[in-house]
Design an enzyme around this catalytic site. Sequence first.
Site, PDB file in Angstrom:
ATOM      1  CB  SER A  45      31.149  34.229  45.436  1.00  0.00           C
ATOM      2  OG  SER A  45      29.893  33.958  46.023  1.00  0.00           O
ATOM      3  CB  THR A 168      28.654  39.056  46.442  1.00  0.00           C
ATOM      4  OG1 THR A 168      29.920  39.317  45.886  1.00  0.00           O
ATOM      5  CG2 THR A 168      28.363  40.037  47.555  1.00  0.00           C
ATOM      6  CB  THR A 186      31.847  39.441  48.604  1.00  0.00           C
ATOM      7  OG1 THR A 186      32.203  38.911  47.333  1.00  0.00           O
ATOM      8  CG2 THR A 186      32.708  40.666  48.864  1.00  0.00           C
ATOM      9  N   GLY A 198      35.918  45.725  47.041  1.00  0.00           N
ATOM     10  CA  GLY A 198      34.804  45.925  46.122  1.00  0.00           C
ATOM     11  C   GLY A 198      33.762  46.831  46.752  1.00  0.00           C
ATOM     12  CG  ASP A 199      29.788  46.239  45.358  1.00  0.00           C
ATOM     13  OD1 ASP A 199      30.591  45.271  45.300  1.00  0.00           O
ATOM     14  OD2 ASP A 199      28.583  46.119  45.094  1.00  0.00           O
ATOM     15  CB  THR A 219      25.843  40.433  43.625  1.00  0.00           C
ATOM     16  OG1 THR A 219      24.739  40.317  42.723  1.00  0.00           O
ATOM     17  CG2 THR A 219      25.386  39.976  44.993  1.00  0.00           C
ATOM     18  N   GLY A 220      27.781  41.866  41.760  1.00  0.00           N
ATOM     19  CA  GLY A 220      28.194  42.246  40.405  1.00  0.00           C
ATOM     20  C   GLY A 220      29.518  42.972  40.443  1.00  0.00           C
ATOM     21  N   GLY A 222      31.843  45.323  41.415  1.00  0.00           N
ATOM     22  CA  GLY A 222      31.831  46.240  42.540  1.00  0.00           C
ATOM     23  C   GLY A 222      32.331  47.639  42.222  1.00  0.00           C
TER      24      GLY A 222
HETATM   25  N1  ASP Z   1      30.447  42.810  44.082  1.00  0.00           N
HETATM   26  C1  ASP Z   1      31.516  41.924  44.415  1.00  0.00           C
HETATM   27  C2  ASP Z   1      32.817  42.660  44.316  1.00  0.00           C
HETATM   28  O1  ASP Z   1      32.982  43.462  43.410  1.00  0.00           O
HETATM   29  C3  ASP Z   1      31.616  40.718  43.557  1.00  0.00           C
HETATM   30  C4  ASP Z   1      30.335  40.029  43.186  1.00  0.00           C
HETATM   31  O2  ASP Z   1      29.272  40.470  43.541  1.00  0.00           O
HETATM   32  O3  ASP Z   1      30.412  38.996  42.531  1.00  0.00           O
HETATM   33  O4  ASP Z   1      33.688  42.375  45.106  1.00  0.00           O
END
Ligand code: ASP
Length: 309
Positions: A45, A168, A186, A198-199, A219-220, A222
């Site tokens: 990731s 991430t 990430t 992403g975020d 994370t998550g 985004g």
């Molecule tokens: N937040 C990251 C994104 O959306 C991905 C992740 O955290 O797994 O790119």
Amino acid sequence: MLLIASANGAVGMAAGWAILQADGTALDAVEAATRKVEDNPKDHSVGYGGYPNLLGEVELDASIMEGATLRAGAVGALRGFRHPISVARQVLEQLPHVLLVGEGAARFATELGMQPENLLTPPAEQAWRAGLAGRLPEEFRDAQGQIMERMLARATRLATDPERVAGTVNFIAQDAAGHIASAVSTSGWAWKYPGRLGDSPIIGAGNYADDRYGAAACTGWGELAIRASTARSVVMYLQHGYALEDACRAAFRDLGALGLPPEHCLMSLIALDRHGQHCAVSTAPGRTYVYQAQGMASHAELPRLVAEV
Ligand code: ASP
């Protein structure tokens, strides 16, 4: 002195801590720690070995922020360089900008003397092929088996699955002088549409640090953190006098306004306040984070709080 990270940041904790212990800055510590995760081929990731986009290209996002000055640097959709966090750091240091993307980010990395390389490792390529196999109907591909350009948008919707987003790396440090810095790196969503950010490289969405109040990094999914300005929201709630855990829970509740069923809102963050209190929160149970504070010989793992949206 304090260093906290998402659980996959464990491989970078020693590097970050060594800098803090030698009276280095929080900014140097989070950059050094993040580089170790970007080097880790087993982490699919982040950085080298990260999962690619829909076309099999590894595109990396990263950001870094200094809480003392609110200076920030970020790169998005960077191809061919394994340390996006160091490119982001130099955006912060050298340019009158905050965010470089795509070819401009790669151009800057080259100007910095960084060596381009292929970041797609055989296991990541294998996972990409397997991930797309069976998900895309035959008519999406041309005679060579490549996904046709005019099918990319539909292919993205079929191939990607926000509930499988996981990974991430986040680091937040507070140095001996009390200054705070945060870093996020990430490879983003596996099999994302080329050029998707992403975020993580969006200051305020996936990353925010302000010495006066604290810091948060996400994370998550985004897209949700972008729409709700999640990292900045945590810091804003701290500014309004919320205790750290309450600030995180309030930022998660804001995700509830995005109109998704709560079970589809996958979000996690780590946070600290200016007093050195720290916590980590996730919508998913069973998640952990790592931290190291003064007097500890090495880092330790703690459970994350589960928050509702
Ligand atoms: N937040 C990251 C994104 O959306 C991905 C992740 O955290 O797994 O790119």
